[in-house]
Design an enzyme around this catalytic site. Structure first.
Site, PDB file in Angstrom:
ATOM      1  N   MET A 220       0.777  28.109  44.180  1.00 12.83           N
ATOM      2  CA  MET A 220      -0.094  27.153  43.715  1.00 12.83           C
ATOM      3  C   MET A 220       0.129  26.810  42.025  1.00 12.83           C
ATOM      4  O   MET A 220      -0.725  26.422  41.530  1.00 12.83           O
ATOM      5  CB  MET A 220      -1.485  27.185  44.007  1.00 12.83           C
ATOM      6  CG  MET A 220      -1.537  27.255  45.380  1.00 12.83           C
ATOM      7  SD  MET A 220      -0.928  25.714  46.453  1.00 12.83           S
ATOM      8  CE  MET A 220      -2.129  24.570  45.959  1.00 12.83           C
TER       9      MET A 220
ATOM     10  N   ASN B  29       3.475  31.795  55.579  1.00 12.12           N
ATOM     11  CA  ASN B  29       4.930  31.553  55.485  1.00 12.12           C
ATOM     12  C   ASN B  29       5.517  32.910  55.000  1.00 12.12           C
ATOM     13  O   ASN B  29       6.579  33.043  55.882  1.00 12.12           O
ATOM     14  CB  ASN B  29       5.261  30.525  54.568  1.00 12.12           C
ATOM     15  CG  ASN B  29       4.940  29.033  55.210  1.00 12.12           C
ATOM     16  OD1 ASN B  29       5.917  28.700  55.916  1.00 12.12           O
ATOM     17  ND2 ASN B  29       3.756  28.282  54.787  1.00 12.12           N
TER      18      ASN B  29
ATOM     19  N   HIS C 177       6.882  22.395  51.832  1.00 12.81           N
ATOM     20  CA  HIS C 177       5.758  21.535  51.705  1.00 12.81           C
ATOM     21  C   HIS C 177       5.205  20.939  53.120  1.00 12.81           C
ATOM     22  O   HIS C 177       6.277  20.630  53.743  1.00 12.81           O
ATOM     23  CB  HIS C 177       6.073  20.403  50.594  1.00 12.81           C
ATOM     24  CG  HIS C 177       5.227  19.387  50.245  1.00 12.81           C
ATOM     25  ND1 HIS C 177       4.118  19.741  49.318  1.00 12.81           N
ATOM     26  CD2 HIS C 177       4.798  18.178  50.894  1.00 12.81           C
ATOM     27  CE1 HIS C 177       3.396  18.756  49.329  1.00 12.81           C
ATOM     28  NE2 HIS C 177       3.961  17.850  50.157  1.00 12.81           N
TER      29      HIS C 177
ATOM     30  N   GLY D 197      -0.595  33.705  52.777  1.00 14.34           N
ATOM     31  CA  GLY D 197       0.833  34.094  53.230  1.00 14.34           C
ATOM     32  C   GLY D 197       1.201  34.020  54.567  1.00 14.34           C
ATOM     33  O   GLY D 197       2.159  34.789  54.815  1.00 14.34           O
TER      34      GLY D 197
END
Ligand code: GRF
Length: 213
Positions: free
Chosen positions: A91, A15, A110, A13
């Site tokens: 994911m 981001n 990404h 986490g």
């Protein structure tokens, strides 16, 4: 326009943390309405809780199939008032079920310059290939793997002595900047999608800023 975000995570986490920090610092005009993880005990939950953001577990293993899993995700996101969905280290591959509920409103970060190195462990793929420059990409999500229309990209030189870990760590800083930047462009109304012409890809148009960070 203040964006109502739902952030989907599966693990660390960082981001998510970048988004929460940017909101707190008023660099991002958004609210995180809910953080949802498919993994109970995701580390990112602690970050959400520290910021006072509600958290939900929707464990894919508890559902018979992808459609049922995604219907449960949609229900949580809608109940929280989410308008834009951010995949931040989530994911699971999403299908038309969820994408249809938030059309052209699901973004992913990404860790490569797409279309190079889609899928898992993009940093190791880049090193193994021997590229001199890599980077990260924020894109709208479609039903493929890491192949929806590109919103923003940032570059990063690869060093001769980089390992997967050193490259991933430097890249993560770029990811955090790029994700927050791209979301702020959406909040500022700079982002529109040009639908695909026959035989061509849909494209994201970003007005008034350079979408290469
Ligand atoms: C990031 O490298 C992101 O690009 C990828 O998964 C990683 C998630 O990291 N999709 P975090 O959970 O945000 O720390």
């Amino acid at each position: 326009m203040t964006l109502d975000l739902g952030v989907l995570i599966s693990g660390r986490g960082s981001n998510l943390q970048a988004v929460l920090d940017a909101i707190a610092a008023r660099r991002l005009d958004a609210r995180v309405r809910v953080v949802v993880s498919n993994r109970p005990g995701a580390q990112g939950f602690e970050r959400a809780a520290a910021a006072g953001v509600p958290t939900r577990v929707v464990d894919h293993k508890s559902y018979a199939d992808r459609a049922a899993f995604e219907r449960a995700l949609i229900a949580e996101l809608r109940a929280a008032g989410v308008e834009w969905v951010v995949l931040a280290g989530f994911m699971r591959i999403l299908t038309a079920e969820l994408l249809g509920a938030f059309p052209a409103r699901v973004v992913n970060i990404h860790p490569s310059l797409l279309p190079a190195f889609p899928g898992v462990d993009a940093q190791a793929q880049a090193l193994a290939y021997g590229v001199r420059v890599t980077g990260c990409t924020v894109h709208l999500v479609d039903e493929g793997v890491d192949c929806g229309p590109i919103l923003a990209q940032a570059t990063l030189p690869v060093r001769a002595d980089d390992t997967r870990e050193t490259l991933a760590e430097r890249l993560l800083d770029r990811e955090h900047q790029l994700l927050v930047g791209a979301l702020q462009w959406i909040a500022e109304g700079r982002v529109t999608v040009e639908p695909a012409a026959p035989g061509a890809r849909a494209r994201v148009v970003v007005r008034g800023v350079d979408p290469l960070l």
